[in-house]
Design a protein around this motif. Structure first.
Motif: not given
Length: 916
Positions: A841-864
């Motif tokens: 579960g740790i491996k899978a969840l960390l992979n999902y979190r890494k995948l989310a940081r690869a999206q420009d729209s996700g990054l801009s929302g995270a920075w807000i």
């Protein structure tokens, strides 16, 4: 716009292809693979031994890879008694092979976002994951294994049957989907396009396992498949892996069944009337049109946009202002064989449906009397091409678009469609509408006989080989940089600062980087007011942002929309309470102009009365439709149970009736007053990610915001923890085939709590992933639900949150679903999670979190979010680190500390009184 274009809109929102010439590739191609052709960076190969086609679209700009296996089989290939078989087989393939009995579970362990879909023309299986050669090789091996070794066992079919039936019933709750299905069934006399992929209930429930296996053996073969790989990968390595995985599969000896059924030209109006409980009234008209490959398709696609666009479209102008419709729509359905175009309108209760239908069809069939104008054509062509350009900027989605193009004839059709849209003339669009939008070619809600019908022309099969023989497409493509989504790199690359304005404060997080198509994603958030100043302002705080783009003193809604389109922009505005989010996407060349335009429009919004009236009509229709929908009813009941605030508090959750009352009483003057009082530059945050000049963007923001008033000072609206008395509630929704269950318990936790990382992982293991306890029990083992999940919400500002669960199911399975959820809660409290389960579960969840940081729209929302909380991505890195060190003992201790089944409040909504 066509469904073909719509699918590509989802799939092609930008890809950075690394174009590689045939000479440079020649040495990297393994023996047994032949390079076929290349267009704009996409290269087609073929396995000599078995005919498998491979499409490679490399893109170094994002650290993700997507694989899509497309089989050229869909519901149109099903014979008598086989309807729904292609879709059922899609489900069964995930049940595994002798060497891998649980494919979805293995995907989840590796952090793959994977699924499958079935249409009338194709079935595809796709997965996206953080770029990794080993993961890619593993997934290719699974695809090869599944192509020839799927078990398709009777016991798996029996459990999956209820899941498919649940999915079928979920669709039956939607009046539009059923009306569309009924209209298709009478629009086609013989062709299988008259049947939707979900199939007939009787066929699905009584499917013969031997017949299903034969269907699989016939169509799931390399010579009937196209393997698509997009994103970050090494071409030579992928070709070698493909050869290793698929090269040993022999070419099948069978011959695919021939297809020779052709529907005749329709020779008279056809009609259907559907009666169901709930939903908004609808009227619709459907016409036969050529296949997606036909030369006329581009013309009829643009004609449909001219007719159905909002607010510039012919249907909108004819029906919405005159109160004959609340909203209108239209879309073409692209197909391998001749398809259809559908137009319709959603009505408010009490509107005259016969009159609305008459206006709808007369508007569609009067183009010869009221010809299209060049202005209308230029507008929709601009919209279409803007969407196409936006499609060409996201490598993760390109495989889906290629899959749809393959399904309708050839992957190069996507480029050819763009060229045809560019070249089509006003006369051709006019002629297409005149030819196909005729009375005798119509299927609608009434039958009207006619003495002298006017028929549509017969269709001819396009010669694609001749048209595409020397086709090369655009050859000028700009590369994007390879971006590392590591939190430390994100923080280092981001320029963060606070700018003092004359009238407020501007917080910035600017991350410039090269991106495909030179796109940039920007989010601007306004914050204002507090609990006291926002008393009684709930509906105004929601409606005001929804109507900001509806007009100013100088610009109409259409003029604003046209200017945004001309800048190649996408703009979305949403908000409630004391915050408003403005999301913008466009190119480097246009971002400053778009920001200036939107901020000026937001500042000068004047809420025209006609727009307010239309908005109220749509919102009332939506609320009234929700009053019979199980999901909406259950969700609102649970939210109201956890709601101690007085009615005038901004945090209050109203009933359906109170929402209707508030919307009905909404006045333009209220919106103007709310806008004048609260919309100012007191506190504004902006995040931008992509291709842009940070100095220029900051200057544009400051110049635009200097013209604003200060507005009401902002103070965050608290959401403190509160003890909620548990209650088990139900709502009866007669004649609804699907039911919904939702439950939640309060949590006294903040995301800075030492237990937060362990609780997040526990939530993932319990009910978020495809290997979670609830998923494996409720969906995989017992087949009771198409979707069952848990959800964890924890505040960053105060110790307050909730832990919830939800599921959709057939009403007769309610007791089984509730018992299964309860038993899994009890089992995890008693037995806990195993060490291997936690580490996977740790491996899978960390992979999902890494995948989310690869999206420009996700990054801009995270920075807000981080600007609001005063954090950076170092916080995400620290959370990743904490998760990576967790043990089963730590996770189990946290679960036992916080999971209290007796403290859950729940709502079940469905038709629980109907006979089984």
């Amino acid at each position: 716009m066509s469904l073909f274009t719509d699918a590509l809109k989802r799939a092609f929102l930008g890809v950075a292809f690394a174009f590689i010439g045939s000479q440079s590739m020649a040495s990297a191609i393994p023996a047994g693979i032949t390079q076929v052709t290349s267009v704009e960076g996409i290269t087609e190969y073929r396995l000599d031994a078995n005919g498998l086609r491979i499409l490679l679209a490399p893109d170094e700009s994002k650290p993700t890879t997507t694989v899509n296996m497309t089989y050229l089989v869909g519901s149109r290939h099903e014979n008598y008694g086989e309807t729904g078989m292609a879709h059922l087989l899609e489900h069964m393939l995930f049940k595994g092979t002798p060497t891998m009995p649980n494919a979805l579970g293995e995907f989840s362990k590796r952090g793959l976002q994977a699924n499958g879909t079935t249409s009338v023309d194709r079935t595809n299986y796709y997965a996206s994951f953080a770029a990794n050669p080993d993961t890619l090789a593993w997934y290719l091996n699974w695809q090869a294994d599944a192509m020839i070794n799927a078990t398709i066992k009777r016991e798996d079919l029996d459990t999956e049957m209820t899941v498919v039936r649940n999915e079928m019933e979920s669709g039956e709750n939607n009046p539009f989907r059923i009306l569309w299905q009924k209209m298709l069934s009478i629009a086609y006399e013989w062709h299988n396009y008259g049947k939707t992929p979900i199939g007939a209930r009787s066929d699905v429930e009584n499917v013969d396992i031997a017949q299903l296996r034969a269907f699989y053996k016939t169509y799931y073969q390399p010579d009937n498949a196209v393997l698509i790989v997009t994103g970050k990968f090494d071409t030579s390595t992928v070709l070698a892996d493909v050869m290793k995985s698929f090269g040993k599969i022999p070419r099948p000896t069978r011959t695919l069944p021939p297809e020779y059924t052709v529907d005749p030209v329709q020779d008279g109006e056809r009609s259907v009337i559907l009666r169901r409980v709930g939903g908004a009234p609808l009227v619709a008209a459907m016409y036969h049109v050529p296949s997606a490959a036909h030369k006329d398709f581009a013309a009829i696609d643009l004609a449909s946009m001219i007719l159905s666009d909002t607010p510039s479209g012919r249907l909108y102008k004819a029906m919405v202002p005159s109160k004959q419709a609340a909203s209108v729509f239209g879309f073409t359905m692209d197909r391998t064989a001749p398809g259809t175009v559908m137009f319709g309108a959603s009505l408010q209760p009490g509107m005259d449906q016969a009159e609305s239908l008459k206006t709808l069809t007369s508007t569609l069939e009067s183009i010869s009397k009221h010809p299209f104008t060049q202005e209308e054509l230029d507008r929709v062509r601009n919209q279409w091409l803007k969407s196409w350009d936006q499609m060409f900027s996201d490598a993760q989605k390109v495989s889906s678009g290629l899959s749809e193009a393959v399904a309708v004839g050839d992957w190069r059709l996507w480029f050819l469609a763009r060229d045809r849209i560019r070249a089509v003339t006003l006369a051709q669009v006019q002629q297409a509408a005149d030819q196909y939008l005729t009375q005798s070619n119509r299927t609608e809600g009434q039958y009207i006989p006619t003495e002298k019908p006017v028929r549509a022309p017969a269709f001819s099969k396009p010669d694609l080989a001749a048209e595409l023989k020397d086709y090369v497409g655009d050859t000028q493509l700009k590369q994007a940089e390879a971006f590392d989504p590591d939190p430390k790199n994100i923080d280092q690359r981001t320029q963060r600062k606070t700018v003092k304005l004359s009238n407020g404060t501007l917080k910035l997080a600017l991350l410039p980087k090269e991106s495909r198509g030179e796109r940039v994603q920007t989010v601007i958030q306004l914050q204002f007011g507090d609990v006291d100043s926002l008393k009684g302002q709930r509906i105004a705080s929601i409606a005001t942002p929804d109507l900001l783009l509806s007009g100013t003193e100088k610009l109409t809604r259409q003029q604003i929309k046209d200017q945004i389109d001309a800048l190649g922009g996408q703009v979305g505005i949403s908000g409630s309470g004391g915050s408003v989010n403005i999301s913008l996407s466009t190119t480097r060349a246009n971002i400053d102009s778009l920001v200036k335009l939107v901020l000026d429009v937001v500042r000068q919004a004047n809420f025209p009365q006609t727009e307010v009236d239309e908005y109220k009509g749509k919102l009332l229709t939506s609320i009234k439709s929700s009053m019979t929908e199980p999901t909406a009813i259950a969700s609102r009941m649970l939210a109201r149970h956890d709601n101690p605030w007085p009615r005038d508090d901004i945090r209050y959750q109203p009933s359906f009736e109170e929402s209707i009352e508030a919307v009905s009483e909404l006045k333009r003057e209220t919106l103007l007053a709310f806008h004048k009082k609260f919309y100012g530059a007191n506190q504004i945050m902006t995040a931008a990610v992509g291709s842009f000049d940070p100095v220029s963007l900051e200057k544009t923001l400051k110049q635009s915001l200097d013209q604003w008033t200060e507005g009401v000072a902002y103070k965050r609206i608290p959401n403190p923890y509160r003890d909620i008395k548990p209650a088990q509630m139900q709502a009866l929704t007669p004649d609804k085939a699907n039911a919904f269950y939702t439950a939640a318990m309060p949590l006294k936790m903040q995301d800075t709590d030492p237990d937060y990382a362990a609780l997040s992982l526990a939530n993932f293991l319990l009910g978020t992933s495809e290997t979670s306890r609830l998923w494996m029990r409720v969906r995989e083992k017992e087949g009771l639900s198409y979707n069952v999940r848990t959800r964890l919400n924890v505040s960053a500002f105060e110790p307050s949150g909730s832990w919830g669960v939800y599921a959709i199911f057939s009403p007769e399975n309610r007791s089984k679903v509730e018992a299964a959820i309860r038993e899994e809660f009890e089992r995890v409290l008693k037995e806990g999670f195993g060490e291997a389960e936690v580490q996977d579960g740790i491996k899978a969840l960390l992979n999902y979190r890494k995948l989310a940081r690869a999206q420009d729209s996700g990054l801009s929302g995270a920075w807000i979010n981080y600007l609001d909380t005063g954090r950076t991505f170092a916080w995400a890195a620290e959370l990743d680190h904490k998760m990576s060190k967790l043990t089963a003992d730590q996770v189990n201790a946290v679960v036992r500390k916080y999971l209290k089944p007796a403290e859950f409040s729940s709502v079940a909504a469905g038709d629980f009184e109907k006979k089984k």
